[in-house]
Design a protein around this motif. Structure first.
Motif, PDB file in Angstrom:
ATOM      1  N   MET A   1       0.956  -0.938   0.145  1.00 40.51           N
ATOM      2  CA  MET A   1       0.368  -0.639   0.248  1.00 40.51           C
ATOM      3  C   MET A   1       0.721   0.959   0.326  1.00 40.51           C
ATOM      4  O   MET A   1       2.160   1.376   0.334  1.00 40.51           O
ATOM      5  N   ARG A   2       0.538   2.585  -0.963  1.00 39.16           N
ATOM      6  CA  ARG A   2       0.783   3.533  -1.087  1.00 39.16           C
ATOM      7  C   ARG A   2       0.420   4.189   0.081  1.00 39.16           C
ATOM      8  O   ARG A   2      -0.263   5.115   0.429  1.00 39.16           O
ATOM      9  N   ASP A   3       2.240   5.433   0.954  1.00 38.58           N
ATOM     10  CA  ASP A   3       2.292   5.701   1.871  1.00 38.58           C
ATOM     11  C   ASP A   3       1.392   8.011   1.679  1.00 38.58           C
ATOM     12  O   ASP A   3       1.434   7.642  -0.046  1.00 38.58           O
ATOM     13  N   PHE A   4       0.945   8.202   2.902  1.00 39.66           N
ATOM     14  CA  PHE A   4       1.023   9.793   2.334  1.00 39.66           C
ATOM     15  C   PHE A   4       1.530   9.816   1.442  1.00 39.66           C
ATOM     16  O   PHE A   4       1.233  10.508   0.499  1.00 39.66           O
ATOM     17  N   LEU A   5       2.488  10.521   1.657  1.00 40.43           N
ATOM     18  CA  LEU A   5       3.592  10.788   0.815  1.00 40.43           C
ATOM     19  C   LEU A   5       3.911  11.125  -0.938  1.00 40.43           C
ATOM     20  O   LEU A   5       4.057  11.603  -1.945  1.00 40.43           O
ATOM     21  N   GLU A   6       3.887   9.233  -0.783  1.00 40.94           N
ATOM     22  CA  GLU A   6       3.910   8.845  -2.408  1.00 40.94           C
ATOM     23  C   GLU A   6       2.722   9.664  -2.747  1.00 40.94           C
ATOM     24  O   GLU A   6       3.047   9.918  -4.288  1.00 40.94           O
ATOM     25  N   LEU A   7       1.130   9.611  -2.250  1.00 39.73           N
ATOM     26  CA  LEU A   7       0.331   9.726  -2.973  1.00 39.73           C
ATOM     27  C   LEU A   7       0.225  11.565  -3.119  1.00 39.73           C
ATOM     28  O   LEU A   7      -0.229  12.111  -3.927  1.00 39.73           O
ATOM     29  N   ARG A   8       0.690  12.376  -1.831  1.00 45.99           N
ATOM     30  CA  ARG A   8       0.944  13.604  -2.299  1.00 45.99           C
ATOM     31  C   ARG A   8       2.059  14.252  -3.390  1.00 45.99           C
ATOM     32  O   ARG A   8       1.220  14.912  -4.406  1.00 45.99           O
ATOM     33  N   ILE A   9       3.201  13.579  -3.669  1.00 50.34           N
ATOM     34  CA  ILE A   9       3.863  13.385  -4.297  1.00 50.34           C
ATOM     35  C   ILE A   9       3.185  13.187  -5.672  1.00 50.34           C
ATOM     36  O   ILE A   9       3.040  14.297  -6.680  1.00 50.34           O
ATOM     37  N   ASP A  10       2.518  12.229  -5.935  1.00 46.64           N
ATOM     38  CA  ASP A  10       1.299  12.311  -7.426  1.00 46.64           C
ATOM     39  C   ASP A  10       0.436  13.373  -8.047  1.00 46.64           C
ATOM     40  O   ASP A  10       0.668  13.678  -8.809  1.00 46.64           O
ATOM     41  N   GLU A  11       0.049  13.605  -6.414  1.00 49.89           N
ATOM     42  CA  GLU A  11      -1.377  14.579  -6.707  1.00 49.89           C
ATOM     43  C   GLU A  11      -0.295  16.280  -7.076  1.00 49.89           C
ATOM     44  O   GLU A  11      -0.979  16.839  -8.097  1.00 49.89           O
ATOM     45  N   LEU A  12       0.602  16.384  -7.141  1.00 46.56           N
ATOM     46  CA  LEU A  12       1.465  17.893  -6.826  1.00 46.56           C
ATOM     47  C   LEU A  12       1.946  18.027  -8.188  1.00 46.56           C
ATOM     48  O   LEU A  12       1.823  18.407  -9.293  1.00 46.56           O
ATOM     49  N   ALA A  13       2.383  15.931  -9.130  1.00 46.44           N
ATOM     50  CA  ALA A  13       3.183  16.439 -10.376  1.00 46.44           C
ATOM     51  C   ALA A  13       1.644  16.043 -11.637  1.00 46.44           C
ATOM     52  O   ALA A  13       1.934  16.738 -12.023  1.00 46.44           O
ATOM     53  N   ASP A  14       0.737  15.847 -10.748  1.00 46.80           N
ATOM     54  CA  ASP A  14      -0.335  15.633 -11.393  1.00 46.80           C
ATOM     55  C   ASP A  14      -1.258  16.995 -11.963  1.00 46.80           C
ATOM     56  O   ASP A  14      -1.588  17.137 -12.944  1.00 46.80           O
ATOM     57  N   ASN A  15      -0.806  18.035 -11.206  1.00 42.56           N
ATOM     58  CA  ASN A  15      -1.191  19.412 -11.805  1.00 42.56           C
ATOM     59  C   ASN A  15       0.597  20.098 -11.225  1.00 42.56           C
ATOM     60  O   ASN A  15       0.313  21.176  -9.808  1.00 42.56           O
ATOM     61  N   PRO A  16       0.612  20.966 -11.933  1.00 39.84           N
ATOM     62  CA  PRO A  16       2.025  21.275 -12.164  1.00 39.84           C
ATOM     63  C   PRO A  16       2.199  23.179 -11.717  1.00 39.84           C
ATOM     64  O   PRO A  16       3.578  24.276 -12.043  1.00 39.84           O
ATOM     65  N   THR A  17       0.807  23.474 -11.488  1.00 41.73           N
ATOM     66  CA  THR A  17       1.019  24.615 -10.666  1.00 41.73           C
ATOM     67  C   THR A  17       1.372  25.402 -10.938  1.00 41.73           C
ATOM     68  O   THR A  17       1.737  24.750  -9.190  1.00 41.73           O
ATOM     69  N   ALA A  18       1.558  26.732 -10.681  1.00 42.06           N
ATOM     70  CA  ALA A  18       2.986  27.533  -9.252  1.00 42.06           C
ATOM     71  C   ALA A  18       2.172  27.489  -7.792  1.00 42.06           C
ATOM     72  O   ALA A  18       0.855  27.911  -7.995  1.00 42.06           O
ATOM     73  N   ARG A  19       2.373  26.785  -7.091  1.00 38.97           N
ATOM     74  CA  ARG A  19       2.002  26.765  -5.827  1.00 38.97           C
ATOM     75  C   ARG A  19       1.913  28.302  -4.898  1.00 38.97           C
ATOM     76  O   ARG A  19       2.022  28.841  -4.223  1.00 38.97           O
ATOM     77  N   VAL A  20       0.345  28.339  -4.324  1.00 40.40           N
ATOM     78  CA  VAL A  20      -0.130  29.486  -3.474  1.00 40.40           C
ATOM     79  C   VAL A  20       0.013  28.956  -2.018  1.00 40.40           C
ATOM     80  O   VAL A  20      -1.319  28.113  -1.421  1.00 40.40           O
ATOM     81  N   PRO A  21       0.977  28.600  -1.244  1.00 42.21           N
ATOM     82  CA  PRO A  21       0.766  27.550   0.255  1.00 42.21           C
ATOM     83  C   PRO A  21       0.281  28.886   0.763  1.00 42.21           C
ATOM     84  O   PRO A  21       0.559  29.748   1.094  1.00 42.21           O
ATOM     85  N   VAL A  22      -0.842  28.890   1.909  1.00 43.09           N
ATOM     86  CA  VAL A  22      -1.263  29.459   2.816  1.00 43.09           C
ATOM     87  C   VAL A  22      -1.466  28.861   4.371  1.00 43.09           C
ATOM     88  O   VAL A  22      -2.692  27.548   3.845  1.00 43.09           O
ATOM     89  N   CYS A  23      -1.647  29.655   4.964  1.00 46.19           N
ATOM     90  CA  CYS A  23      -1.492  28.603   6.607  1.00 46.19           C
ATOM     91  C   CYS A  23      -2.431  29.578   6.760  1.00 46.19           C
ATOM     92  O   CYS A  23      -2.147  30.672   7.537  1.00 46.19           O
ATOM     93  N   LEU A  24      -3.715  29.019   7.567  1.00 47.03           N
ATOM     94  CA  LEU A  24      -4.320  29.656   8.278  1.00 47.03           C
ATOM     95  C   LEU A  24      -4.320  29.199  10.091  1.00 47.03           C
ATOM     96  O   LEU A  24      -4.982  27.902  10.085  1.00 47.03           O
ATOM     97  N   VAL A  25      -3.786  30.352  10.749  1.00 47.83           N
ATOM     98  CA  VAL A  25      -3.800  29.682  12.669  1.00 47.83           C
ATOM     99  C   VAL A  25      -4.926  30.374  13.227  1.00 47.83           C
ATOM    100  O   VAL A  25      -4.803  31.747  12.894  1.00 47.83           O
ATOM    101  N   LEU A  26      -5.672  29.785  13.718  1.00 44.81           N
ATOM    102  CA  LEU A  26      -6.891  30.120  13.826  1.00 44.81           C
ATOM    103  C   LEU A  26      -7.031  30.225  15.684  1.00 44.81           C
ATOM    104  O   LEU A  26      -6.978  28.837  15.522  1.00 44.81           O
ATOM    105  N   ASP A  27      -7.734  31.494  16.244  1.00 44.67           N
ATOM    106  CA  ASP A  27      -7.865  31.605  18.011  1.00 44.67           C
ATOM    107  C   ASP A  27      -9.428  30.427  17.553  1.00 44.67           C
ATOM    108  O   ASP A  27     -10.054  31.555  17.232  1.00 44.67           O
ATOM    109  N   THR A  28      -9.387  29.877  18.891  1.00 44.78           N
ATOM    110  CA  THR A  28     -10.460  29.098  18.666  1.00 44.78           C
ATOM    111  C   THR A  28     -10.929  28.300  20.086  1.00 44.78           C
ATOM    112  O   THR A  28     -11.211  28.432  21.170  1.00 44.78           O
ATOM    113  N   SER A  29     -10.147  29.938  20.969  1.00 47.05           N
ATOM    114  CA  SER A  29     -10.398  30.202  22.615  1.00 47.05           C
ATOM    115  C   SER A  29     -11.559  29.937  22.983  1.00 47.05           C
ATOM    116  O   SER A  29     -12.574  30.983  22.064  1.00 47.05           O
TER     117      SER A  29
END
Length: 221
Positions: A1-29
């Motif tokens: 069974m293929r691991d997450f990283l292999e699947l993730r790399i395949d997903e990225l390779a299938d869509n070579p568009t330059a990425r805009v990574p955005v991490c939302l760090v949200l207060d839920t106190s």
């Protein structure tokens, strides 16, 4: 069974568009209980819907969500937005902001490594830090990490204070370039509308180019 990283790399390779990574760090106190957390959930849904409806941004944007309240949680890891479903956030607990930012920086570093392995270009990562109060943990390590990355032009941070109770002096420790801004009340939808437009503009530019983002008027004090 293929691991997450292999699947993730395949997903990225299938869509070579330059990425805009955005991490939302949200207060839920606990102070976000009631109207604020309801409006935050509505704003996040609007953000994802807006990205998914943009023909370019939906292939370029990759969004992660980290929350900090009773605990620090990775709600969503980076991935193809059309496959992501954001769960309803709940408010309780304290404000472990330092731990949350450290987790977010780890996720961004992991995403950049995955882009490199897959041969996918990416824009300077964004970290959106939103809080209505002040941290209840030590932020020294996280703020220094964030500051170093910003000064090395490897990260852009948008520090957002929710309402009058947010400590902007603390938020400024994470962001040596973008000064913290204070949101009008709980106007999350207007903020996420601005953020989605900013992502769309970035996704249509050339990585490394200077980008003029829309004005923040309408959701800031």
């Amino acid at each position: 069974m293929r691991d997450f990283l292999e699947l993730r790399i395949d997903e990225l390779a299938d869509n070579p568009t330059a990425r805009v990574p955005v991490c939302l760090v949200l207060d839920t106190s606990g102070s976000m209980v009631g109207g604020p957390i309801k409006e935050l959930n509505n704003g996040i849904k609007f953000f994802f819907d807006s990205i998914k409806s943009d023909d370019i941004a939906k292939y370029a944007a990759e969004i992660a969500v980290v929350t900090f309240g009773e605990s620090v949680e990775k709600i969503l890891d980076f991935g193809f937005v059309e496959k992501q479903n954001v769960p309803m956030l709940r408010a309780n607990g304290m404000t472990p902001m330092g731990q949350a930012v450290n987790l977010a920086l780890d996720l961004l570093e992991q995403a950049k490594n995955q882009y490199s392995v897959a041969g996918v270009d990416y824009y300077q990562p964004w970290l959106v830090l939103m809080t209505d109060g002040a941290p209840t943990d030590d932020i020294a390590s996280a703020s220094q990490r964030a500051t170093n990355l910003v000064n090395q032009k490897k990260l852009t941070i948008f520090p957002i204070g929710i309402g009058t109770g947010a400590d902007l002096n603390v938020l400024s420790r994470f962001s040596p370039r973008n000064a913290p801004v204070r949101m009008k009340g709980v106007n999350f939808k207007a903020f996420f509308e601005w953020l989605s437009k900013s992502v769309a503009i970035t996704s249509q530019s050339i990585p490394g180019a200077n980008i003029n983002l829309p004005p923040t008027s309408g959701w800031t004090l």
